[in-house]
Design a protein around this motif. Structure first.
Motif, PDB file in Angstrom:
ATOM      1  N   ILE A  97       0.825  -1.209   0.000  1.00  0.00           N
ATOM      2  CA  ILE A  97       0.000   0.000   0.000  1.00  0.00           C
ATOM      3  C   ILE A  97       0.859   1.259   0.000  1.00  0.00           C
ATOM      4  N   GLN A  98       1.958   1.238   0.758  1.00  0.00           N
ATOM      5  CA  GLN A  98       2.811   2.426   0.899  1.00  0.00           C
ATOM      6  C   GLN A  98       4.222   2.156   0.377  1.00  0.00           C
ATOM      7  N   ASN A  99       4.880   3.226  -0.050  1.00  0.00           N
ATOM      8  CA  ASN A  99       6.271   3.090  -0.477  1.00  0.00           C
ATOM      9  C   ASN A  99       7.182   3.263   0.734  1.00  0.00           C
ATOM     10  N   LYS A 100       8.487   3.294   0.528  1.00  0.00           N
ATOM     11  CA  LYS A 100       9.438   3.354   1.646  1.00  0.00           C
ATOM     12  C   LYS A 100       9.339   4.664   2.426  1.00  0.00           C
ATOM     13  N   ASP A 101       8.729   5.689   1.806  1.00  0.00           N
ATOM     14  CA  ASP A 101       8.569   6.981   2.482  1.00  0.00           C
ATOM     15  C   ASP A 101       7.235   7.085   3.215  1.00  0.00           C
ATOM     16  N   GLY A 102       6.462   6.007   3.193  1.00  0.00           N
ATOM     17  CA  GLY A 102       5.180   6.020   3.887  1.00  0.00           C
ATOM     18  C   GLY A 102       4.056   6.668   3.106  1.00  0.00           C
ATOM     19  N   LEU A 103       4.259   6.873   1.799  1.00  0.00           N
ATOM     20  CA  LEU A 103       3.235   7.473   0.943  1.00  0.00           C
ATOM     21  C   LEU A 103       2.490   6.382   0.186  1.00  0.00           C
ATOM     22  N   ASP A 104       1.219   6.630  -0.101  1.00  0.00           N
ATOM     23  CA  ASP A 104       0.425   5.656  -0.847  1.00  0.00           C
ATOM     24  C   ASP A 104       1.034   5.465  -2.235  1.00  0.00           C
ATOM     25  N   ILE A 105       1.274   4.232  -2.609  1.00  0.00           N
ATOM     26  CA  ILE A 105       1.956   3.946  -3.875  1.00  0.00           C
ATOM     27  C   ILE A 105       1.166   4.441  -5.079  1.00  0.00           C
ATOM     28  N   ARG A 106      -0.166   4.390  -4.999  1.00  0.00           N
ATOM     29  CA  ARG A 106      -0.968   4.900  -6.127  1.00  0.00           C
ATOM     30  C   ARG A 106      -0.765   6.396  -6.306  1.00  0.00           C
ATOM     31  N   MET A 107      -0.714   7.107  -5.193  1.00  0.00           N
ATOM     32  CA  MET A 107      -0.495   8.551  -5.271  1.00  0.00           C
ATOM     33  C   MET A 107       0.909   8.857  -5.799  1.00  0.00           C
ATOM     34  N   VAL A 108       1.866   8.039  -5.408  1.00  0.00           N
ATOM     35  CA  VAL A 108       3.254   8.251  -5.836  1.00  0.00           C
ATOM     36  C   VAL A 108       3.414   7.973  -7.326  1.00  0.00           C
ATOM     37  N   VAL A 109       3.006   6.793  -7.763  1.00  0.00           N
ATOM     38  CA  VAL A 109       3.213   6.390  -9.162  1.00  0.00           C
ATOM     39  C   VAL A 109       2.357   7.223 -10.118  1.00  0.00           C
ATOM     40  N   ASN A 110       1.112   7.470  -9.745  1.00  0.00           N
ATOM     41  CA  ASN A 110       0.174   8.126 -10.658  1.00  0.00           C
ATOM     42  C   ASN A 110       0.288   9.645 -10.690  1.00  0.00           C
ATOM     43  N   TYR A 111       0.806  10.221  -9.620  1.00  0.00           N
ATOM     44  CA  TYR A 111       0.870  11.691  -9.562  1.00  0.00           C
ATOM     45  C   TYR A 111       2.254  12.237  -9.216  1.00  0.00           C
ATOM     46  N   LEU A 112       2.806  11.835  -8.074  1.00  0.00           N
ATOM     47  CA  LEU A 112       4.064  12.443  -7.627  1.00  0.00           C
ATOM     48  C   LEU A 112       5.235  12.121  -8.554  1.00  0.00           C
ATOM     49  N   ALA A 113       5.313  10.901  -9.038  1.00  0.00           N
ATOM     50  CA  ALA A 113       6.424  10.520  -9.928  1.00  0.00           C
ATOM     51  C   ALA A 113       6.412  11.326 -11.231  1.00  0.00           C
ATOM     52  N   PRO A 114       5.277  11.409 -11.936  1.00  0.00           N
ATOM     53  CA  PRO A 114       5.285  12.250 -13.137  1.00  0.00           C
ATOM     54  C   PRO A 114       5.539  13.720 -12.835  1.00  0.00           C
ATOM     55  N   TYR A 115       5.089  14.184 -11.684  1.00  0.00           N
ATOM     56  CA  TYR A 115       5.342  15.568 -11.266  1.00  0.00           C
ATOM     57  C   TYR A 115       6.848  15.806 -11.131  1.00  0.00           C
ATOM     58  N   VAL A 116       7.523  14.906 -10.422  1.00  0.00           N
ATOM     59  CA  VAL A 116       8.968  15.034 -10.210  1.00  0.00           C
ATOM     60  C   VAL A 116       9.724  14.924 -11.530  1.00  0.00           C
ATOM     61  N   LEU A 117       9.400  13.907 -12.307  1.00  0.00           N
ATOM     62  CA  LEU A 117      10.104  13.682 -13.571  1.00  0.00           C
ATOM     63  C   LEU A 117       9.925  14.858 -14.526  1.00  0.00           C
ATOM     64  N   THR A 118       8.690  15.251 -14.738  1.00  0.00           N
ATOM     65  CA  THR A 118       8.394  16.301 -15.716  1.00  0.00           C
ATOM     66  C   THR A 118       9.053  17.618 -15.355  1.00  0.00           C
ATOM     67  N   ASN A 119       8.907  18.020 -14.112  1.00  0.00           N
ATOM     68  CA  ASN A 119       9.491  19.298 -13.703  1.00  0.00           C
ATOM     69  C   ASN A 119      11.016  19.300 -13.828  1.00  0.00           C
ATOM     70  N   ALA A 120      11.622  18.149 -13.573  1.00  0.00           N
ATOM     71  CA  ALA A 120      13.085  18.069 -13.646  1.00  0.00           C
ATOM     72  C   ALA A 120      13.601  18.167 -15.079  1.00  0.00           C
ATOM     73  N   ILE A 121      12.826  17.658 -16.031  1.00  0.00           N
ATOM     74  CA  ILE A 121      13.310  17.636 -17.420  1.00  0.00           C
ATOM     75  C   ILE A 121      12.666  18.706 -18.306  1.00  0.00           C
ATOM     76  N   LEU A 122      11.979  19.655 -17.690  1.00  0.00           N
ATOM     77  CA  LEU A 122      11.359  20.742 -18.463  1.00  0.00           C
ATOM     78  C   LEU A 122      12.360  21.475 -19.364  1.00  0.00           C
TER      79      LEU A 122
END
Length: 273
Positions: A97-122
């Motif tokens: 259910i949660q990743n190593k940081d204690g965040l919900d994996i669905r929220m991480v994979v579906n939202y936070l990961a693309p947010y981090v990736l996209t902003n970094a490679i803008l």
């Protein structure tokens, strides 16, 4: 003219078929997945099927935001110009259910990961003359709970998934306003398409996966959509093909979007990247 396109989550389902479609059209395609062996296999498969050797692999587990950040660093170095980014990677059912940081994996994979990736490679995306970012949303969109986003509490699979997809859509609209030279479109590729995710979740499908593939490729390449940044395309509308339609009302609420992004940035500021 050949474009350079990254498709996240492209070792299965819509992502894989979308990468193949881009490859068949002669574009340089970066296939992404979390397993190096699987990515390599899919790269070889697409090369052979498309007769296009300009297919490369990217490896990162999107449930690990540090891994996403490392991938972004690699992309910034290796891919100086990105014409298209398809944020397709997503998860519905998961054992953990949660990743190593204690965040919900669905929220991480579906939202936070693309947010981090996209902003970094803008900066690399801005090197393109007509860049596009296509974010794969969903018909399932629900108000984002701060407690869920922060990993303080848990909700049902359906609810958390829907919250993650609304968060992605809200950020898509915000990004479109901030980056006027980048065409950012959120799309529901279609509900219950014949994919691994839908079959695992519901054991049935309504439409072939190709329905979703066709609209994602179209939104990424067609001149018809060059002025549609900041829009939401609902592929559940119509018969063979959908049309632009209103997303969840929260996606148009500036205060709720600012609150979402404030919490998002607070969560990410605690990381070493």
């Amino acid at each position: 003219m050949s474009k350079t396109i990254i498709v996240t989550g492209s070792t299965d389902g819509i992502g894989k078929l979308t990468a193949l479609s881009f490859a068949e059209k002669g574009h340089t395609v970066y296939v992404h997945g979390r397993s190096e062996a699987k990515v390599s296999a899919v790269v070889s498969e697409i090369k052979e099927a498309s007769n296009n050797q300009n297919i490369k692999g990217l490896v990162a587990d999107f449930s690990d935001l540090e891994a996403v950040s490392e991938l972004a660093k690699q992309i910034k170095t290796d891919i100086p110009k990105i014409d298209g980014l398809i944020n397709n990677a997503g998860i519905f059912k998961t054992k953990e259910i949660q990743n190593k940081d204690g965040l919900d994996i669905r929220m991480v994979v579906n939202y936070l990961a693309p947010y981090v990736l996209t902003n970094a490679i803008l900066p690399n995306i801005k090197q393109s003359e007509a860049p596009r970012i296509i974010n794969l949303s969903s018909a399932a969109q629900a108000p984002v709970s701060e407690e869920i986003l922060r990993g303080k509490t848990q909700d049902s699979v359906n609810s958390t998934y829907a919250q993650s997809k609304l968060a992605l859509t809200m950020w898509s609209f915000y990004l479109a306003k901030q980056e006027s030279k980048i065409n950012v479109i959120a799309v529901n590729p279609g509900s219950l398409l014949n994919t691994k995710m839908a079959n695992e979740a519901y054991g049935q499908f309504w439409s072939p996966a190709e329905k979703g593939v066709n609209i994602v490729v179209d939104l990424a390449l067609s001149e018809a959509y060059k002025n549609d940044s900041g829009m939401y395309f609902d592929n559940d509308k119509g018969e063979d093909k959908g049309y632009f339609s209103p997303a969840h009302p929260d996606a148009y609420d500036t205060m709720k979007t600012e609150e979402l992004l404030s919490i998002t940035n607070q969560l990410l500021s605690g990381k070493m990247f």
